[in-house]
Scaffold this active site. Structure first.
Site, PDB file in Angstrom:
ATOM      1  CG  PHE A 126      -2.070   1.149   1.043  1.00 25.08           C
ATOM      2  CD1 PHE A 126      -3.298   0.812   0.504  1.00 25.08           C
ATOM      3  CD2 PHE A 126      -1.946   2.264   1.887  1.00 25.08           C
ATOM      4  CE1 PHE A 126      -4.222   1.545   0.557  1.00 25.08           C
ATOM      5  CE2 PHE A 126      -2.866   3.100   1.930  1.00 25.08           C
ATOM      6  CZ  PHE A 126      -4.101   2.993   1.061  1.00 25.08           C
ATOM      7  CG  ASP A 150       0.121  -2.371   7.213  1.00 23.77           C
ATOM      8  OD1 ASP A 150      -1.082  -2.781   7.658  1.00 23.77           O
ATOM      9  OD2 ASP A 150       0.265  -0.942   6.733  1.00 23.77           O
ATOM     10  CE1 TYR A 176      -9.174   2.430   6.713  1.00 25.38           C
ATOM     11  CE2 TYR A 176      -8.423   3.701   8.792  1.00 25.38           C
ATOM     12  CZ  TYR A 176      -8.418   3.262   7.375  1.00 25.38           C
ATOM     13  OH  TYR A 176      -7.389   3.635   6.525  1.00 25.38           O
ATOM     14  CE  LYS A 177      -7.743  -0.289   5.112  1.00 26.96           C
ATOM     15  NZ  LYS A 177      -6.213  -0.436   4.724  1.00 26.96           N
ATOM     16  NE  ARG A 196      -9.954  -3.248  -2.358  1.00 30.62           N
ATOM     17  CZ  ARG A 196      -9.229  -2.498  -1.409  1.00 30.62           C
ATOM     18  NH1 ARG A 196      -8.067  -2.810  -1.187  1.00 30.62           N
ATOM     19  NH2 ARG A 196      -9.889  -1.325  -0.928  1.00 30.62           N
TER      20      ARG A 196
HETATM   21  C1  LIG Z   1      -5.702   0.738   4.604  1.00 35.48           C
HETATM   22  C2  LIG Z   1      -4.331   0.738   4.950  1.00 35.48           C
HETATM   23  C3  LIG Z   1      -3.415   1.820   5.141  1.00 35.48           C
HETATM   24  C4  LIG Z   1      -4.285   2.976   5.778  1.00 35.48           C
HETATM   25  O1  LIG Z   1      -3.422   4.115   6.337  1.00 35.48           O
HETATM   26  P1  LIG Z   1      -4.093   5.318   7.124  1.00 35.48           P
HETATM   27  O2  LIG Z   1      -3.070   5.868   7.778  1.00 35.48           O
HETATM   28  O3  LIG Z   1      -5.202   4.581   8.035  1.00 35.48           O
HETATM   29  O4  LIG Z   1      -4.775   6.043   6.036  1.00 35.48           O
HETATM   30  C5  LIG Z   1      -2.079   1.652   5.444  1.00 35.48           C
HETATM   31  N1  LIG Z   1      -1.511   0.638   4.879  1.00 35.48           N
HETATM   32  C6  LIG Z   1      -2.154  -0.292   4.444  1.00 35.48           C
HETATM   33  C7  LIG Z   1      -1.459  -1.588   3.979  1.00 35.48           C
HETATM   34  C8  LIG Z   1      -3.469  -0.360   4.165  1.00 35.48           C
HETATM   35  O5  LIG Z   1      -4.294  -1.392   3.725  1.00 35.48           O
END
Ligand SMILES: *Cc1c(COP(=O)(O)O)cnc(C)c1O
Length: 413
Positions: A118, A193, A218-219, A372
């Site tokens: 990400f 992560d 939040y996911k 997705r």
């Molecule tokens: C959703 C996600 C994030 C989100 O980061 P925020 O700081 O909450 O916006 C970070 N890393 C990964 C791998 C994600 O899937």
């Protein structure tokens, strides 16, 4: 608890009529209990309790209390997890901590990650490299297929290997135990992560001997938009940091040993709270804690069984109902290396997803061409899968996605 018992959770969620929600991997749905809990925090704790609620409603301990609850969901122990800030900010903190923990190994300067990680994870690493220019950090972002070879080749020069367990586009999952062991055999630290892992399937951080981790709530956790993220640090590392009186990665007052002493000098606190920075967002914590309390009653192995059944069924349905429409499966066929999502590639992916959303089948699109679909067994069942694929077929067959209204892109995709 059996998978049948899992089905009973659906009624604990507020799902809009006519919606099949396949985006719980991006923003989990609202638990029905959240509104009342948030209302209580707003009206009673804030409205009546006011400043007293930091003590009387135990607001002050929300990050640690929720952290201890999250720990139980990711195979960690109490005191190893704290809830705070965003995943991005927490990555900054744990990467700096990894650098501190490896400081004595001056011959090492490499941070390894996956080029398809990400982007925010990669951006944070780039920012740290630039911030610590004198340290000559070298970033090695490589393809997943080259990860093991890269760790073998560069591991002895690496400070840390930083990976997201489940690829946000394809849903492919790294073997946490294997990659952690390989990384550590080279003397590097392993940072995971868990954005697409937490509450998607059982996570065993300590059984895999992970060093550091971050994740998002939040996911799959359903903590609400912008819910606090979390940090994990293994106790063995917290002990080293404590013993060496290492400062906090961001030395805000919530990382101070005595914030309310208002000492002009920073003295770091002990333990996981070194990762705190400033005042916690109490309204968000109220929503998060409702979700965590629900999750603590869920059998994660039953969840995984149900998740695999849903993703298998979705793949099979799409491949039988939507053959010949130019879709390619982007997710591994082998369920053992799959998270809880299924992705298909299509050149018209964006417009197709917009057409599906207009029909109430909500998934999302990830550039350049990924449709997705996330599967969350607490509130999605096989009937939803069958219905969603029926719509998918109709959108493809009718070429409904060619309508102009499905081509305009919003700021968030
Ligand atoms: C959703 C996600 C994030 C989100 O980061 P925020 O700081 O909450 O916006 C970070 N890393 C990964 C791998 C994600 O899937």
């Amino acid at each position: 608890m059996t998978t049948t018992a899992l089905a009973a959770y659906r009624q604990q969620f507020s799902i809009p009529d006519g919606v099949i929600y396949l985006d719980g991997n991006s923003l989990g749905v609202l638990p029905k209990a959240t509104a009342a809990a948030a209302q209580n925090t707003v009206a009673n704790e804030w409205g009546n309790g006011l400043i007293r609620s930091w003590n009387t409603a135990d607001w002050i301990n929300a990050p640690r209390r929720c952290g201890d609850k999250i720990a139980r969901l990711i195979g960690a122990n109490a005191g190893e997890v704290v809830a705070c800030d965003s995943t991005s900010v927490n990555l900054f903190k744990v990467l700096l901590t990894a650098l501190k923990l490896q400081e004595a190994k001056t011959e090492r300067n490499v941070i390894i990650s996956d080029i398809d990680n990400f982007p925010t994870d990669l951006y944070i690493a780039q920012g740290i490299r630039d911030l610590l220019a004198g340290r000559n950090l070298e970033l090695q972002f490589v393809k997943r297929a080259d990860m093991v070879a890269t760790i073998n080749a560069l591991g002895s020069r690496a400070i840390v290997v930083m990976l997201t367990q489940v690829d946000y586009r394809t849903g492919e999952r790294y073997d946490m135990r294997e990659i952690t062991a390989l990384t550590q055999s080279k003397g590097a630290l392993m940072l995971w992560d868990l954005a697409h892992s937490t509450c998607a399937f059982p996570v065993e951080l300590n059984a895999c001997n992970a060093d550091l981790a971050v994740g998002c709530t939040y996911k799959y956790v359903n903590g609400g938009p912008g819910a606090p993220a979390f940090v994990f640090a293994a106790k063995r590392h917290l002990d080293v940091l404590d013993a060496s009186k290492q400062s906090a990665p961001i030395s805000g007052w919530f990382a101070h040993a005595a914030p309310f002493a208002f000492d002009p000098q920073f003295h770091v606190t002990r333990g996981i709270e070194r990762f705190l920075v400033g005042t916690p967002p109490i309204l968000q914590f109220a929503a998060l804690e409702v979700a965590l309390d629900m999750w603590l009653t869920v059998d994660m192995h039953a969840l995984r069984t149900a998740s695999v059944a849903l993703t298998e069924r979705f793949i099979a349905e799409v491949e039988s109902q939507c053959a010949d429409f130019g879709l390619t499966l982007a997710t591994p066929r082998n369920a053992d290396i799959r998270g809880s999502q299924v992705s298909f590639r299509h050149d018209e992916g964006y417009a197709i997803m917009q057409a599906l959303i207009a029909r109430g089948v909500i998934g999302d699109f990830r550039a350049p061409d990924i449709l997705r679909f996330g599967f969350t067994p607490l509130y999605i069942n096989e009937a939803d899968v069958v219905n969603a694929v029926k719509h998918f077929r109709e959108v493809l067959q009718s070429r409904e996605y060619e309508r102009a209204e499905f081509r305009a892109r919003g700021k968030v995709t």
